[in-house]
Motif scaffolding. Structure first.
Motif, short mmCIF file in Angstrom:
data_model
loop_
_atom_site.label_atom_id
_atom_site.label_comp_id
_atom_site.label_asym_id
_atom_site.label_seq_id
_atom_site.Cartn_x
_atom_site.Cartn_y
_atom_site.Cartn_z
N LYS A 61 36.60 48.53 31.99
CA LYS A 61 35.88 47.94 30.88
C LYS A 61 35.85 48.89 29.68
CE LYS A 61 34.50 44.58 33.71
NZ LYS A 61 34.95 45.06 35.00
N THR A 115 28.00 28.36 39.50
CA THR A 115 27.65 29.71 39.97
C THR A 115 28.52 30.79 39.33
OG1 THR A 115 29.09 29.50 41.88
CG2 THR A 115 26.80 28.85 42.18
N ASP A 146 32.53 40.59 31.26
CA ASP A 146 32.30 41.33 32.50
C ASP A 146 31.70 40.40 33.57
OD1 ASP A 146 31.79 43.17 34.41
OD2 ASP A 146 30.45 44.42 33.20
N THR A 147 32.55 39.83 34.39
CA THR A 147 32.13 38.86 35.41
C THR A 147 32.85 39.18 36.73
OG1 THR A 147 33.94 37.31 35.07
CG2 THR A 147 32.05 37.07 33.61
N PRO A 148 32.48 38.48 37.82
CA PRO A 148 33.20 38.71 39.07
C PRO A 148 34.70 38.48 38.92
CG PRO A 148 31.25 37.40 39.49
CD PRO A 148 31.37 37.55 38.00
N ALA A 157 36.13 41.72 37.82
CA ALA A 157 35.47 42.90 38.41
C ALA A 157 36.41 44.08 38.56
CB ALA A 157 34.87 42.54 39.77
N PHE A 171 38.78 45.06 36.56
CA PHE A 171 39.32 45.60 35.31
C PHE A 171 38.54 46.81 34.84
CE2 PHE A 171 42.03 42.18 33.28
CZ PHE A 171 42.12 41.40 34.42
N GLU A 173 25.58 37.26 29.45
CA GLU A 173 24.36 36.85 28.74
C GLU A 173 24.65 36.61 27.26
OE1 GLU A 173 24.72 39.31 30.85
OE2 GLU A 173 22.84 39.99 31.74
#
Lengths: 245, 441
Positions: free
Chosen positions: A194, A10, A185-187, A190, A192, A202
């Motif tokens: 960007k 997940t 860029d992931t949970p 989150a 940070f 993706e």
């Protein structure tokens, strides 16, 4: 058709990899901590074209459960061709510095549990003489920095372990891929800010699939991180130790 | 984090909290007002929340169920329409209504109750939504459909994201037998011709829209190209057709707008004249037919750093010809418009949403490079024409209408307040209600 085990399914990057695998009509076993999230993902993958999706609960630091998970995934898919290990936590460096317990916990999740899984998987794969084991390490493991060295050292150990494993299993034709993402860029990231160096899960997932197909040994993703890390590794320690990184 | 909306005339600084899983509780916003955020394709400030929190829903993008026999799709609200299409088109199902870009989220399409080229046949996007679930800031969840919590259902459709975070929705797709569109373009010389073409085409074509040359006035006022189409019957695909589209990118914002009176006059004349014959028929993939601008990512950058506005209004059916003529004359005289200028007839299928924009009549949409006060004062004059014709301006495109105009265009806004989540707001909402909201509670 391939039989694929994804551990830490997940996580944002793993989900995107799983979708690409699903669209190609593969069989997938999802291992993760949260049953609700696993169900949502499993459903999504079946709709996208996976011909079989199984799920199993998995807690990284519950080492005794590791053999069971691998057994279960082998049995329910009738064997395994590809394994992706994708779980992890981004250690809170400051917290770790103040607590041995916290440091050991992070090392346990990001390093020891992966080494445990790899040991079990390596023996299985060695016997079947085919397959791919791909593991999410990190560019953070390429050099220790004050802002992130607990996580970095765990990833560094994983990278070194994979190098050895690759060497051991190359004669058995097992493909071992070390994946070293840069900023994604992931949970996990989150909180940070960007900037332009950031990639989406993706796009990283696409490079992972390509890397598996092309049997890459070490995959920096996005690709420019290879160059960035060459530069970062090339600083003499005498200078590096004074830098604010 | 600083975000710009699509038009680029507004910037807002806000904390962004991404939502990853629908079962997780409403996040802690530390007492700040929040706003659900889709893909940021609203032009003005309805997707911004300066000083507050944006709840980024793009990661809520799982497919939940799909019935291949009935075409009923349930998926999370952050799923892009482009993702839905690439999933369902190969299985013979299409969006029942689609806006001019496929890069909007399902939740955003509901919250703005978007419309498409088939409004005269199929109504708005909201007409095809069967049910959805919203998460409120008090952590309650409301399942809404035309039969359950009907009032929340109609407040959320077109409700600009202010009734709660839409977590997932169920939509009835439309069966197609080919991914191709049989389209026809017809050149017309003035507004009268547009009206008669529109009446004639609405009868025989599912999709109708027209491009107009917004610079021309006098006897050629409203000249343009009428575009109409139907889904193609099952056909063997043309052999020279490649399904992957070459997407170009507009790499950066130049310091000034590339759209100016000179470039515009040249472009418009060329575009109008390039069609030598009066009519031209073709068979084309759905992508370029519905989403011509999606072929260039970040096309909004061509307007430079100052950005651009879009003005979209609707003039009610009865007596629409005169006000439309007035609007076009005003715009042509100002010389400020841009390439994108569109006229379309809205049909009389009612929207379920109480704040929905579409209503029977003629809708006019135009882009305008941002020339500051000059552009804004033109818009005020247009607002007056729209107001006296009892029309409305589209919130999803708007960055500047006054609270007075809004409240006149959307008289049911006070009724909406009963369903609005007190923990949510947007720059748009603050602007058009200007504290009147507190008095209404």
């Amino acid at each position: 058709m391939q039989r694929i085990l994804i551990i830490g399914a997940t996580s944002a990057i793993a989900q995107e990899v799983a979708r690409l695998f699903a669209e190609k009509g593969n069989r997938i076993f999802l291992a993760g901590r949260n049953p609700d999230k696993l169900s949502i993902l499993a459903n999504d993958l079946s709709l996208r074209g996976a011909i079989q999706v199984e799920k199993g609960l998995f807690e990284a630091t519950d080492f005794d459960s590791h053999p069971r998970l691998i057994e279960e995934s082998f049995n329910s898919l009738g064997g395994l061709d590809t394994v992706l290990i994708a779980f992890g936590t981004l250690a809170d460096q400051k917290k770790c510095e103040g607590s041995v317990e916290e440091t050991l916990r992070e090392i346990s999740i990001n390093e020891l549990s992966i080494l445990s899984l790899l040991t079990l998987l390596a023996n299985r794969f060695e016997k079947q003489k085919s397959g791919t084991i791909a593991v999410l390490s990190s560019v953070a493991g390429d050099r220790g920095r004050k802002s992130n060295y607990v996580y970095g050292s765990a990833k560094s150990a994983v990278t070194t372990f994979l190098q050895g494993l690759r060497n051991r299993l190359s004669s058995s034709r097992i493909h071992i891929m070390t994946i070293k993402p840069g900023f994604v860029d992931t949970p996990m990231t989150a909180s940070f800010k960007k900037g332009f160096l950031w990639a989406t899960p993706e796009s990283v997932a696409k490079t992972i699939i390509k890397g598996i197909e092309k049997k890459k040994d070490v995959l920096y993703t996005p690709f420019f991180w290879r160059a960035i890390m060459i530069i970062i590794r090339s600083f003499p320690e005498r200078l590096f130790k004074k830098m604010n990184l | 984090m600083s975000y710009r909306s699509w038009g680029g005339t507004k910037t807002a600084v806000q904390r962004v909290i991404p939502l990853y899983w629908e079962q997780e509780p409403f996040p802690d916003t530390e007492g700040k007002l929040a706003l659900p955020f889709g893909n940021g394709r609203s032009y003005g400030d309805s997707c911004l929340n300066d000083g507050g929190v944006l709840l980024d829903t793009r990661h809520l993008d799982h497919f939940l169920s799909f019935d291949r026999k009935t075409g009923i799709l349930r998926c999370e609200a952050g799923t892009l329409l482009s993702e839905i299409l690439s999933f369902t088109v190969p299985q013979g199902w299409f969006l029942p209504v689609t806006p001019g870009t496929k890069y909007v989220t399902l939740g955003g399409a509901i919250a703005n109750d978007v419309h498409g080229k088939n409004h005269h046949r199929s109504g708005t996007f909201g007409c095809h939504i069967l049910r959805f679930e919203i998460l409120r800031s008090d952590n309650s969840r409301i399942l809404c459909s035309p039969s359950d919590n009907k009032d929340f259902f109609s407040a959320t459709i077109g409700g600009l994201g202010l009734t709660g975070v839409i977590l997932w929705a169920e939509i009835a797709l439309k069966a197609i037998s080919s991914p191709f569109i049989q389209s026809e373009t017809v050149r017309f010389g003035n507004l009268d011709e547009f009206f008669s073409l529109s009446r004639e085409s609405d009868r025989d074509y599912e999709y109708t829209v027209s491009w107009i040359d917004c610079l021309v006035h006098g006897k050629n006022l409203g000249r343009g190209i009428f575009i109409r189409g139907n889904h193609a019957p099952p056909l063997p695909p043309p052999t020279n057709f490649s399904s992957s589209r070459n997407i170009r990118n507009f790499p950066f914002s130049p310091p000034f707008s590339l759209v100016n009176t000179l470039s515009l006059r040249a472009f418009n004349t060329m575009y109008y004249r390039k069609q030598i014959r009066k009519r031209s028929k073709r068979l084309e993939p759905y992508d370029p037919f519905f989403y011509p601008l999606d072929g260039i990512s970040h096309w909004n950058r061509m307007y430079g750093r100052k950005g651009f506005y879009q003005y979209q209004c609707v003039i009610p059916e009865e007596e629409s010809e005169f006000p439309v003529r007035e609007l076009l004359t005003e715009i042509a005289r100002s010389g400020q418009g841009s390439f994108l200028a569109v006229l379309k007839h809205f049909g009389n299928i009612p929207s379920p949403g109480i704040l929905s924009f579409p209503r029977p009549g003629i809708t006019l949409a135009l882009d305008f490079p941002n020339r500051g006060e000059k552009t804004l004062s033109l818009f005020s004059r247009l607002d007056e024409i729209v107001a006296s014709a009892k029309g409305a301006v589209y919130p999803a495109k708007d960055a500047r209408m006054s609270s007075k105009s809004y409240q006149q265009f959307f008289p049911r806004w006070q009724e909406f307040l009963r369903f609005k989540d007190p923990g949510l707001s947007s720059d748009f909402w603050k602007r058009v209600t200007k504290g009147d909201e507190c008095n209404a509670y």
